[in-house]
Design a protein around this motif. Structure first.
Motif, PDB file in Angstrom:
ATOM      1  N   SER A  80       0.832  -1.211   0.000  1.00  0.00           N
ATOM      2  CA  SER A  80       0.000   0.000   0.000  1.00  0.00           C
ATOM      3  C   SER A  80       0.863   1.257   0.000  1.00  0.00           C
ATOM      4  CB  SER A  80      -0.928  -0.007   1.224  1.00  0.00           C
ATOM      5  OG  SER A  80      -1.814  -1.100   1.186  1.00  0.00           O
ATOM      6  N   SER A  81       1.920   1.241   0.805  1.00  0.00           N
ATOM      7  CA  SER A  81       2.829   2.410   0.834  1.00  0.00           C
ATOM      8  C   SER A  81       3.504   2.619  -0.519  1.00  0.00           C
ATOM      9  CB  SER A  81       3.891   2.214   1.919  1.00  0.00           C
ATOM     10  OG  SER A  81       3.331   2.269   3.210  1.00  0.00           O
ATOM     11  N   LEU A  82       3.957   1.534  -1.123  1.00  0.00           N
ATOM     12  CA  LEU A  82       4.641   1.648  -2.411  1.00  0.00           C
ATOM     13  C   LEU A  82       3.706   2.136  -3.518  1.00  0.00           C
ATOM     14  CD1 LEU A  82       6.834  -1.587  -2.354  1.00  0.00           C
ATOM     15  CD2 LEU A  82       7.565   0.762  -1.898  1.00  0.00           C
ATOM     16  N   ASN A  83       2.398   1.896  -3.338  1.00  0.00           N
ATOM     17  CA  ASN A  83       1.418   2.339  -4.337  1.00  0.00           C
ATOM     18  C   ASN A  83       0.744   3.653  -3.952  1.00  0.00           C
ATOM     19  OD1 ASN A  83       1.190   0.156  -6.504  1.00  0.00           O
ATOM     20  ND2 ASN A  83       1.041  -1.063  -4.653  1.00  0.00           N
ATOM     21  N   GLY A  84       1.264   4.287  -2.891  1.00  0.00           N
ATOM     22  CA  GLY A  84       0.767   5.602  -2.512  1.00  0.00           C
ATOM     23  C   GLY A  84      -0.498   5.613  -1.680  1.00  0.00           C
ATOM     24  N   ALA A  89      -2.198   1.900   4.469  1.00  0.00           N
ATOM     25  CA  ALA A  89      -0.964   1.341   5.026  1.00  0.00           C
ATOM     26  C   ALA A  89      -0.910   1.532   6.538  1.00  0.00           C
ATOM     27  CB  ALA A  89       0.245   1.999   4.368  1.00  0.00           C
ATOM     28  N   CYS A  90      -1.334   2.701   7.008  1.00  0.00           N
ATOM     29  CA  CYS A  90      -1.323   2.979   8.454  1.00  0.00           C
ATOM     30  C   CYS A  90      -2.288   2.074   9.203  1.00  0.00           C
ATOM     31  CB  CYS A  90      -1.685   4.441   8.709  1.00  0.00           C
ATOM     32  SG  CYS A  90      -0.446   5.628   8.148  1.00  0.00           S
ATOM     33  N   SER A 134       8.471   1.726   8.595  1.00  0.00           N
ATOM     34  CA  SER A 134       9.503   2.640   8.098  1.00  0.00           C
ATOM     35  C   SER A 134       9.112   3.265   6.759  1.00  0.00           C
ATOM     36  CB  SER A 134      10.836   1.895   7.955  1.00  0.00           C
ATOM     37  OG  SER A 134      10.791   0.989   6.873  1.00  0.00           O
ATOM     38  N   LEU A 135       8.342   2.527   5.956  1.00  0.00           N
ATOM     39  CA  LEU A 135       7.941   3.062   4.650  1.00  0.00           C
ATOM     40  C   LEU A 135       6.945   4.211   4.773  1.00  0.00           C
ATOM     41  CD1 LEU A 135       7.670  -0.163   2.459  1.00  0.00           C
ATOM     42  CD2 LEU A 135       9.441   1.598   2.421  1.00  0.00           C
ATOM     43  N   CYS A 150      17.368   3.795   9.441  1.00  0.00           N
ATOM     44  CA  CYS A 150      17.662   3.863  10.880  1.00  0.00           C
ATOM     45  C   CYS A 150      16.518   3.272  11.695  1.00  0.00           C
ATOM     46  CB  CYS A 150      17.921   5.308  11.300  1.00  0.00           C
ATOM     47  SG  CYS A 150      19.467   5.997  10.691  1.00  0.00           S
ATOM     48  N   TYR A 151      15.301   3.542  11.256  1.00  0.00           N
ATOM     49  CA  TYR A 151      14.140   3.015  11.973  1.00  0.00           C
ATOM     50  C   TYR A 151      14.108   1.482  11.873  1.00  0.00           C
ATOM     51  CZ  TYR A 151       9.448   2.634  13.855  1.00  0.00           C
ATOM     52  OH  TYR A 151       8.373   2.311  14.658  1.00  0.00           O
TER      53      TYR A 151
END
Length: 267
Positions: A80-84, A89-90, A134-135, A150-151
């Motif tokens: 979901s993050s990679l697809n915006g 995602a959250c 992290s994403l 880092c996260y």
């Protein structure tokens, strides 16, 4: 007389043959019926054994299924993050938060703790609360990408060295709470990167700190903690209402501010 004796002997022979045939048929029927009941009994016993095996398999793997579900939530959040789709995602991270709190409780409740379950739990935690979380910080900016790494590394260190040597205590903030705070901050701020950067740095410091935090065991403690967990489940169904994530934010922040007085499993 000869004819009468002939017919008499023939009749007696025929009667004897009929009796023999009848006895043979009766014996065959008895054998068939007996065999039928034996096979039915074996089938019933085998079905009982199969049912017991299924129940035992379910008992041993119920907690593992929750860990796998947590991992699936993490992978779905990554995609979901990679697809915006930041909002989705959250919420997938927050669902993983609930699943992670449940899997350990189910394993202990069913007496199904195992080495495989512990490994699955760690892999699921790293996927959902490390990579997927992290994403949420990812942007084209180089410094934001460094912050992402880092996260992830802080979650990795936290999972590898979480044991404090003290019963019922963790060293460093458990990564599920830092992820819940970061996901909630992202939802409330609309993905504001300034807010997320500050929050992420604070969570990294909490995770690698030497402070002690209690094993919460929400589902194995007082009734009010179980009610808090049930409220978290209800909030998932209210995800279309943005302020619903405030619930998770308050829950996680209270763990940081009042770890022993509120959330210790001994309280």
């Amino acid at each position: 007389m000869i004819i009468r004796s002939y017919w008499g002997s023939s009749f007696s022979l025929t009667t004897a043959a009929v009796i023999n045939i009848t006895q043979t048929a009766t014996n065959c029927c008895c054998c068939v019926v007996s065999g039928f009941f034996q096979r039915t009994n074996k089938l019933f016993l085998s079905e009982q054994a199969t049912g017991l095996q299924i129940k035992e398999f379910a008992r041993k793997n119920a907690a593992n299924a929750l860990s796998v579900a947590n991992m699936v939530m993490g992978m779905a959040s990554i995609l979901s993050s990679l697809n915006g789709h930041q909002y989705l995602a959250c919420w997938l991270v927050l669902i993983g938060y609930l699943l992670d709190l449940a899997d350990g409780a189910v394993a202990r409740r069913l007496d199904a703790c195992s080495a495989l379950g512990a490994k699955l739990d760690d892999f699921a935690d790293f996927t959902t609360f490390g990579i997927a979380t992290s994403l949420l910080l990812r942007t084209p900016d180089l410094l934001d990408n460094v912050l992402c790494m880092c996260y992830v590394m802080s979650v990795f260190v936290r999972l590898c060295f979480f044991s404090s040597g003290i019963p019922f205590m963790y060293r460093g903030l458990p990564c599920i709470y830092s992820s819940a705070i970061l996901a909630s901050a992202s939802l409330l701020s609309g993905g504001n990167m300034a807010v997320l950067r500050v929050t992420a740095v604070a969570m990294i410091l909490f995770m690698i700190s030497q402070n002690f935090y209690p094993h919460d065991r929400v589902l194995e403690s007082q009734a009010w903690k179980k009610a808090v967990y049930a409220g978290g489940v209800v909030m998932v169904f209210c995800s279309s209402f943005p302020p619903a994530c405030v619930y998770y934010l308050l829950w996680s922040v209270s763990y940081i501010l009042f770890p022993t007085s509120l959330w210790s499993c001994k309280v």
